[in-house]
Each structure stands twice: as C-alpha cells, then as structure tokens.
Design an enzyme around this catalytic site. Structure first.
Site, PDB file in Angstrom:
ATOM      1  N   GLU A  55     -20.836  17.739  -6.516  1.00  0.00           N
ATOM      2  CA  GLU A  55     -20.716  16.817  -5.382  1.00  0.00           C
ATOM      3  C   GLU A  55     -19.339  16.155  -5.365  1.00  0.00           C
ATOM      4  O   GLU A  55     -18.831  15.713  -6.395  1.00  0.00           O
ATOM      5  CB  GLU A  55     -21.820  15.762  -5.503  1.00  0.00           C
ATOM      6  CG  GLU A  55     -21.929  14.801  -4.348  1.00  0.00           C
ATOM      7  CD  GLU A  55     -23.108  13.855  -4.489  1.00  0.00           C
ATOM      8  OE1 GLU A  55     -23.488  13.229  -3.489  1.00  0.00           O
ATOM      9  OE2 GLU A  55     -23.666  13.741  -5.610  1.00  0.00           O
ATOM     10  N   LYS A 124     -24.725  15.026   3.922  1.00  0.00           N
ATOM     11  CA  LYS A 124     -25.840  14.576   3.098  1.00  0.00           C
ATOM     12  C   LYS A 124     -26.826  13.776   3.949  1.00  0.00           C
ATOM     13  O   LYS A 124     -26.434  12.937   4.764  1.00  0.00           O
ATOM     14  CB  LYS A 124     -25.314  13.715   1.942  1.00  0.00           C
ATOM     15  CG  LYS A 124     -26.297  13.465   0.817  1.00  0.00           C
ATOM     16  CD  LYS A 124     -25.586  12.812  -0.375  1.00  0.00           C
ATOM     17  CE  LYS A 124     -26.500  12.601  -1.563  1.00  0.00           C
ATOM     18  NZ  LYS A 124     -25.772  12.029  -2.732  1.00  0.00           N
ATOM     19  N   CYS A 185     -27.558  16.539  -4.330  1.00  0.00           N
ATOM     20  CA  CYS A 185     -27.890  15.560  -5.358  1.00  0.00           C
ATOM     21  C   CYS A 185     -29.194  14.815  -5.089  1.00  0.00           C
ATOM     22  O   CYS A 185     -30.274  15.324  -5.321  1.00  0.00           O
ATOM     23  CB  CYS A 185     -26.727  14.592  -5.549  1.00  0.00           C
ATOM     24  SG  CYS A 185     -26.830  13.647  -7.102  1.00  0.00           S
ATOM     25  N   PRO A 372     -12.917  -3.089 -34.686  1.00  0.00           N
ATOM     26  CA  PRO A 372     -13.298  -4.112 -35.674  1.00  0.00           C
ATOM     27  C   PRO A 372     -14.547  -3.645 -36.412  1.00  0.00           C
ATOM     28  O   PRO A 372     -15.612  -3.496 -35.802  1.00  0.00           O
ATOM     29  CB  PRO A 372     -13.576  -5.349 -34.811  1.00  0.00           C
ATOM     30  CG  PRO A 372     -12.820  -5.108 -33.531  1.00  0.00           C
ATOM     31  CD  PRO A 372     -12.916  -3.628 -33.315  1.00  0.00           C
ATOM     32  N   LEU A 373     -14.423  -3.382 -37.704  1.00  0.00           N
ATOM     33  CA  LEU A 373     -15.499  -2.802 -38.492  1.00  0.00           C
ATOM     34  C   LEU A 373     -16.089  -3.875 -39.397  1.00  0.00           C
ATOM     35  O   LEU A 373     -15.458  -4.311 -40.360  1.00  0.00           O
ATOM     36  CB  LEU A 373     -14.966  -1.632 -39.322  1.00  0.00           C
ATOM     37  CG  LEU A 373     -15.987  -0.721 -40.009  1.00  0.00           C
ATOM     38  CD1 LEU A 373     -16.888  -0.035 -38.995  1.00  0.00           C
ATOM     39  CD2 LEU A 373     -15.269   0.319 -40.864  1.00  0.00           C
ATOM     40  N   SER A 374     -17.300  -4.308 -39.098  1.00  0.00           N
ATOM     41  CA  SER A 374     -17.897  -5.444 -39.805  1.00  0.00           C
ATOM     42  C   SER A 374     -18.701  -5.049 -41.027  1.00  0.00           C
ATOM     43  O   SER A 374     -19.055  -5.900 -41.842  1.00  0.00           O
ATOM     44  CB  SER A 374     -18.811  -6.220 -38.849  1.00  0.00           C
ATOM     45  OG  SER A 374     -19.943  -5.434 -38.513  1.00  0.00           O
ATOM     46  N   GLY A 375     -19.030  -3.762 -41.139  1.00  0.00           N
ATOM     47  CA  GLY A 375     -19.943  -3.338 -42.185  1.00  0.00           C
ATOM     48  C   GLY A 375     -21.388  -3.364 -41.730  1.00  0.00           C
ATOM     49  O   GLY A 375     -22.291  -3.053 -42.497  1.00  0.00           O
ATOM     50  N   ASP A 378     -23.918  -1.885 -35.778  1.00  0.00           N
ATOM     51  CA  ASP A 378     -23.333  -1.590 -34.473  1.00  0.00           C
ATOM     52  C   ASP A 378     -21.929  -1.005 -34.593  1.00  0.00           C
ATOM     53  O   ASP A 378     -21.629   0.052 -34.029  1.00  0.00           O
ATOM     54  CB  ASP A 378     -23.313  -2.853 -33.605  1.00  0.00           C
ATOM     55  CG  ASP A 378     -24.706  -3.282 -33.172  1.00  0.00           C
ATOM     56  OD1 ASP A 378     -25.607  -2.426 -33.144  1.00  0.00           O
ATOM     57  OD2 ASP A 378     -24.901  -4.474 -32.884  1.00  0.00           O
ATOM     58  N   SER A 379     -21.044  -1.683 -35.296  1.00  0.00           N
ATOM     59  CA  SER A 379     -19.688  -1.162 -35.444  1.00  0.00           C
ATOM     60  C   SER A 379     -19.684   0.137 -36.241  1.00  0.00           C
ATOM     61  O   SER A 379     -18.876   1.032 -35.989  1.00  0.00           O
ATOM     62  CB  SER A 379     -18.766  -2.195 -36.094  1.00  0.00           C
ATOM     63  OG  SER A 379     -19.201  -2.541 -37.395  1.00  0.00           O
TER      64      SER A 379
END
Length: 728
Positions: A55, A124, A185, A372-375, A378-379
C-alpha cells in the site's frame, strides 16, 4: 485433428503470480522507486505476469500530513511516470500503491499498469480510523462503488503514457484467461469484505496491497483472514506488505503471502533486513474452478450476484505461454501447500525491535547507540535486542549482502569486511553506561559489567554522587535547606525530589556521553540514546519525567513486563548470554533510595522494589491495561469485569485495586505527552502521541466513577449477606 499437438491445442491454465515485501521509507521517493523497480525486475525474472506491491509504496505509508501537500502528489506522479516510461511493465501487469488526486479529492489507490499504460486506478473503499491509523484525515473513501469515472491524468503522466484519461473506480479486470480484482489493506478486516462479492461474481484472483504493522501475536490473525478468504469460495489471494520502520513508531512486518483454496502456497519472511523480497507461486486456474464446482452453496449464491464493473484487457494473457521455453514454461509445476511460519512471542520481541533499530540507525546516519545499563531487566532486554541486531547484521555480512555491508562499514568505520562478526559489530555500535550512586548496589554494577562482557558492548561505569551533591548545594545556597530521604527523617516530598534528581541527572549524563563517546574513540558522528521503560510502567506512570525514560527511541516501550522476562530467557538461551537468566530472576528495583543498613547487595534484600513502589504487580498492570484500552473499560466497567476474573479476591479488595490503578494512571497521564517514541508491540500502549488519544489533565478523585463502585460493593455485600442468611 490427430496430427495437431495436444500441447498447443490445450490452453494453459497455469500462471505465475508475484508479490513482495518492500522496505519503503516515507517521502524517500528515489529510494522507494528504486526498490519498486527492483521488485518488478525480480518478478519478471521469475516468470511472473503479475506483480503486487504494498500500500502507498511510491510515497511510503507513513507520510501522514505530508499527504495534504501537493508536493507529495507531484513526486508520486514523477515516480509513476518513471516506471511507465521504462520497459519494466512490458508483458507484466503491475499493481502499484500510490496516492491519487481525483477531482481535487485525495484517494488511497491501486494503479494497474501494463505495457507502459495505466489500465485502472482503484481507490480504497474503507479507511481505518482507529489505533495507529488515521487515514480519513488524509484521504476520502470511494463511495460510488457501482460507477466508473474517467480520471484525467496529470501532464507528467500524460506525457509518459500518451493517455489523457483512464478508468477510476472499483472494477475487476478481465484478462484473456481469468479475472482478477483488488482489495486494499483494511478492506480485508471489515465485516462486509469486497472479496466476498468478487469471488461470487467469478473473480479467480484477489490481491491486497497492505500497510500492516507488527503487533505481538497478530500474524496468526492475518494468516487466518487470508486463508479463510479463499477457503469458503475457492480462489487465489495475494498479499503484499511493507517491511521495516518507515519513519515513525511502527514496524511493518512483511510476511507477503499467496494462498489458494484455503491453503498457503508461499510466504515471505516476517523479520528481515532485505530491502526487497519477492515471492511467487504457480496457480492453476482449473484447480480453483474444480474446487468451486464442489461447493454447492457457492454455486447457489454466485448465481444471484449481479455483474461487477470491469475493465477488459483480453489482449493480455495472465497464464504462461507453453511455447515460452526459456523459463521452462512447458514444465510449470503447480505450487503445493506449505506450512505457515509463525514466530513465538519471544522471537517477535527480539527480532521486530532489532530490525526496527537497524532501520533507525541506518537511516538516521548515527554512529551507534548509547544505552544506560542499570543491571536490571528492562535495560538488559534492550542490550539483548541490540545483540540480536548485531548477530543478524553479521549473518548478512557473511552472506555477502552489499547493501548491508556498505552501511555496516560506515558505522564500524572500516573498509574491510574481515572480522566483521557479531562481537565486532556490537562493540562498535552499542555503548553501555552504568551510572551509579551511593544508593546503587554492587550486584547491579556487577550484572551490568558481566552483561557487557558477554555481548561485547563498549562499556563505561561511573559514580555521579558528586553531581548530586553539587546540585543540592546550589539548592541549599538559595533556600538554606537540604532535603532528606524518608528513612533519614525527611518527608515524602523530599524523598521523591531526591529520587527524581538522581534519575534526571542520569538523562543529562546519557546525552553528554552520547555526544562525546564517538569523539573519545576517534570516530565521527553521534550516538542515539536508547530508552528502556516498558509499556506497563508507562501505563502506571512509574517513571520520572525527563529521566532515562527520555531518550531518542525506545525498542521496548510497547512491550509488557511479562514478555520482557520471556525475552530475557529466550535471548539468554538462544544467544548464550547466561547473565540474562540471573537478571530475569532478580526483583526489579530502581535503586534511588539509600541501601538499608548492613545490606551490601540487592540479593540480600534491597529496600526498594518496583512492585512495592507501584502498589501493584506487573501482572495486574497487564490486565488493567488490556481492560482500559482493548476492552475500553472505565473504572466502573473494569471493576464489574474484574469481579468475574478475580474470583479469588474479596469484592472490596478488587474495588481498592481498581481505584488505585485509575488514581495513579490519571495523576501520571501527563508523562505520556513526553514519552519517548517507542516500538509499537502491544495493543494497550498508552502512547499519547498517536495511539492512545486521551486527556492528560484529570480529576484524579474520579468522584462519580468511584462512588458508583462503592455502591456496587455495598450491593454485593448485601447480596452476600442474604445468601448467607438463606443458607442458615
């Protein structure tokens, strides 16, 4: 007659049909045109005489308010003219998605092209206007379904084709050997689908150029709709789709397919980095007609249907010519049924966002990501998704995909493909940053470091207590006061302010490092900051405005916590990252309050966990979210439904849970106005920008609603008392 060859006297009833996934990008007219041309070339090379595209493929689907601009229609005409001026439509019917301005009204259309001519423009009929879609804002639906207009072509298209007018409307196309028609669609998903009357009127082949986005567990429904469309009445159904992110929050997940008589004959991939993917199937028209001949209800209903409007191109045969030996036409083998391929939800959570991130990285021109890796979970899940992306890229590099190789070389900063494995790509692309304070534990710091080691990210770890002290020093200088945590004598206002200060300073640090880390590594460019808040936390408002939830893009913003945990375990097992298993079993914690006396790690009992902070579980939030958005329940109807679901809980407890949810949802709704653009995966996303259109300033007391719930609780208690008395 005995001397006449049976091969020449028996008309061919087999045709090769092609459909495709295209990775289009809104307003990338040159790139979109290149991919369309490539798909037609591949379809012709495979012997197809019909090619279906997605489309609005010429403009890209997500142009949105750009469809209100005349420039968009000008450039679409230019692209369409370029296709028609070439020889690519010679001998193949091309079904192309394009916006068309007809009598000053904008329509979402299919343009059928053959032998450098426009055969039909089909507008459409039903436009989606819910969830992620707002097509009536840009287009008008075609309402005169039993009339054909003469559409006057623009000067650009007139010069390309020599035509002044072409037919415009909802018509079927008669070729020398069959009849085909188009859906667009949304029309497949409607109650009264156009394909029903089309099949009953004798149409053999229905085609659908679509712009359908990925949503967890949605593909099964799409496959069922397409297969069932041909199961009851017989016939062939072709489906085409965009694949990739085309400039917005959605990821279009491809999966072009061809079905016949309720069977799947061909299926393209759902998640892939290929810009063009063409699939074909050999359809035998006699197989369709034989199938229909055995369905008495079809025959009875078909005999009552009035003829549909049509365009005749009987000079063109869709079936293969037996005398065309170059492609082995005389030995065409009819396609057989195949087993459908459906990914698990865990695979969808990994592969969809991974491909979306790659599209965003490639198109934006960025040099990589800063996470940002927090441990925490989620990260860690975002880090795992980038690792999956790196593994995908390495496989394409290894296979010699020049398109992917050129972009990977730019990002990695190399002129050679040697050693471009997943580790090298991930260490070049993903920059992880652990930002700790005195409130952070050794456990989360260790997890972040070990995760970085196992996925091979470029990792930095820092302590920013000095920034916190400096900011509080400024506040003290101005006010003469210093806030304290509740555990140290402060009030809740002080406590929240101190937590938010740490969270917001992390955002500042993230953007600082995103700008300067490439410079420190002697590399050009910038990094995109990745967010890592999930859909349940956004729904509850369990995030700080302008903290690390504020980023450039967020690959898990539409994924619930339960699926994130499944994703972590899947990634740990599939990609051999054992620390993800450990993270998946740990209690989520923000680590913004002081660690309790004598506690050295979160494993020993950290004082702050997410579910305690929120006052509800992630499982509860998943249920609240679906009832609020999908089932469209306000407080009262949510309460009445939960009485039936949570039969193990007292009615008063359910009432309290519902009130608590709606209080926090409404008091925090303003945070959704600044929510980071997120990958759309769940149908209960609270994304205020496009998907979940609600106010952000509420009366958080919900007076009428909560009073009604209270009355229902009292009524229930009276009924329970009566029942107990009767039992006595």
């Amino acid at each position: 007659m005995s001397g006449i060859s049976a091969e020449l006297t028996t008309p061919s009833t087999r045709c090769i049909l092609a459909t495709c996934n295209l990775s289009q990008w809104a307003l990338d007219f040159d790139g979109n045109l290149e991919r369309i041309l490539q798909s037609i070339k591949e379809a012709k090379a495979k012997g197809a005489k019909y090619r279906l595209g997605p489309e609005l493929e010429i403009s890209g689907y997500s142009c949105e308010d750009h469809f209100l601009e005349q420039d968009t229609f000008l450039h679409c005409d230019q692209s369409l003219a370029a296709i028609l001026k070439s020889d690519l439509t010679d001998g193949i019917l091309c079904d192309i998605g394009c916006p068309i301005l007809h009598n000053s009204v904008r329509y979402n259309c299919r343009v059928f092209c053959l032998n450098r001519q426009i055969i039909l423009i089909r507008p459409k009929v039903y436009l989606p206007d819910d969830g992620n879609y707002r097509e009536p804002r840009f287009f008008t639906s075609w309402k005169r379904q039993h009339e054909l207009d003469d559409h006057r072509l623009s000067q650009i298209l007139h010069e390309a084709t020599g035509q002044s007018t072409v037919k415009f409307g909802m018509a079927v196309i008669h070729t020398a050997d069959t009849t085909l028609a188009s859906e667009i669609c949304e029309e497949l998903w409607t109650m009264k689908t156009p394909h029903t009357d089309m099949f009953l009127s004798g149409v053999d082949i229905i085609t659908n150029g679509s712009g359908s986005h990925h949503q967890l567990r949605k593909l099964d429904s799409r496959l069922s709709l397409v297969k069932n469309a041909t199961l009851k009445s017989g016939g062939a159904y072709l489906y085409s789709n965009h694949r990739g992110g085309d400039g917005a929050r959605l990821y279009f997940d491809g999966c072009a397919m061809i079905c016949m008589n309720g069977q799947l004959l061909a299926q393209a991939s759902q998640f892939s980095l290929h810009a063009v993917e063409v699939i074909t199937a050999v359809i035998d028209l006699n197989t369709i007609r034989n199938y229909r001949g055995t369905v008495k209800s079809y025959l009875d209903q078909a005999s009552l249907v009035s003829p549909l409007l049509s365009v005749d191109i009987s000079y063109f045969s869709l079936c293969a010519d037996k005398r065309e030996k170059g492609l082995g036409i005389g030995r065409l083998v009819e396609s057989v049924s195949i087993k459908e391929r459906i990914h698990t939800p865990e695979e969808e959570c990994a592969l969809g966002p991974a491909c979306w991130l790659w599209d965003y990285l490639r198109v934006s021109g960025a040099s990589g990501f800063l996470l940002p890796l927090s441990g925490g979970s989620d990260s860690a899940s975002v880090a795992g998704i980038v690792r999956v992306m790196s593994v995908l890229l390495a496989s394409y590099v290894s296979a010699g995909d020049e398109f992917i190789i050129s972009h990977v070389k730019r990002i990695v900063g190399t002129h050679s493909t040697e050693e471009l494995d997943a580790n090298k790509i991930c260490s070049s692309v993903l920059h992880t940053l652990y930002m700790g304070t005195s409130n952070s534990s050794d456990t989360t710091r260790s997890r972040a470091q070990r995760l970085s080691d196992q996925i091979h990210s470029y990792h930095t770890s820092l302590q920013f207590d000095s920034m916190v002290v400096a900011v509080l020093g400024v506040f003290h200088t101005v006010t003469g006061k210093t806030p304290q945590f509740q555990s140290r004598g402060g009030c809740i206002t002080e406590d929240l302010a101190l937590q938010n200060l740490q969270a917001r300073l992390r955002m500042i640090l993230a953007y600082l490092f995103a700008q300067l880390l490439p410079w420190t590594r002697a590399r050009p460019g910038f990094l995109l900051v990745l967010g890592s808040s999930n859909v349940d936390e956004a729904l509850r408002g369990y995030l700080t405005k302008y903290d690390c939830s504020s980023a450039d893009i967020n690959p898990i913003g539409g994924i619930c916590k339960q699926d994130i945990m499944r994703l972590l375990r899947w990634t740990a097992h599939t990609h051999h990252i054992p620390v993800l298993e450990e993270i998946a079993t740990a209690a989520p914690t923000a680590e913004l309050r002081p660690i309790e006396e004598g506690v050295t790690s979160s494993a020993e009992g950290y004082s702050q966990t997410d579910e305690e902070d929120m006052g509800m579980t992630y499982e509860d939030l998943n249920i609240f979210g679906k009832l609020r958005k999908v089932t469209r329940c306000g407080p009262v109807f949510m309460f009445t439904k939960l009485i039936e679901i949570w039969t193990h809980l007292p009615v008063a407890s359910i009432a309290a849970k519902v009130k608590r949810f709606f209080y926090y949802y409404s008091v925090n709704r303003h945070k959704m106005t600044t929510l980071t653009p997120s990958y759309h995966a769940e149908n209960y996303s609270p994304d205020d920008n496009r998907y979940d259109l609600r106010q952000f300033l509420y009366n958080v007391k919900w007076t009428r609603q909560f009073n009604t719930i209270d009355e229902l609780v009292k009524e229930n208690e009276r009924e329970e008392t009566i029942v107990k008395d009767m039992k006595k």
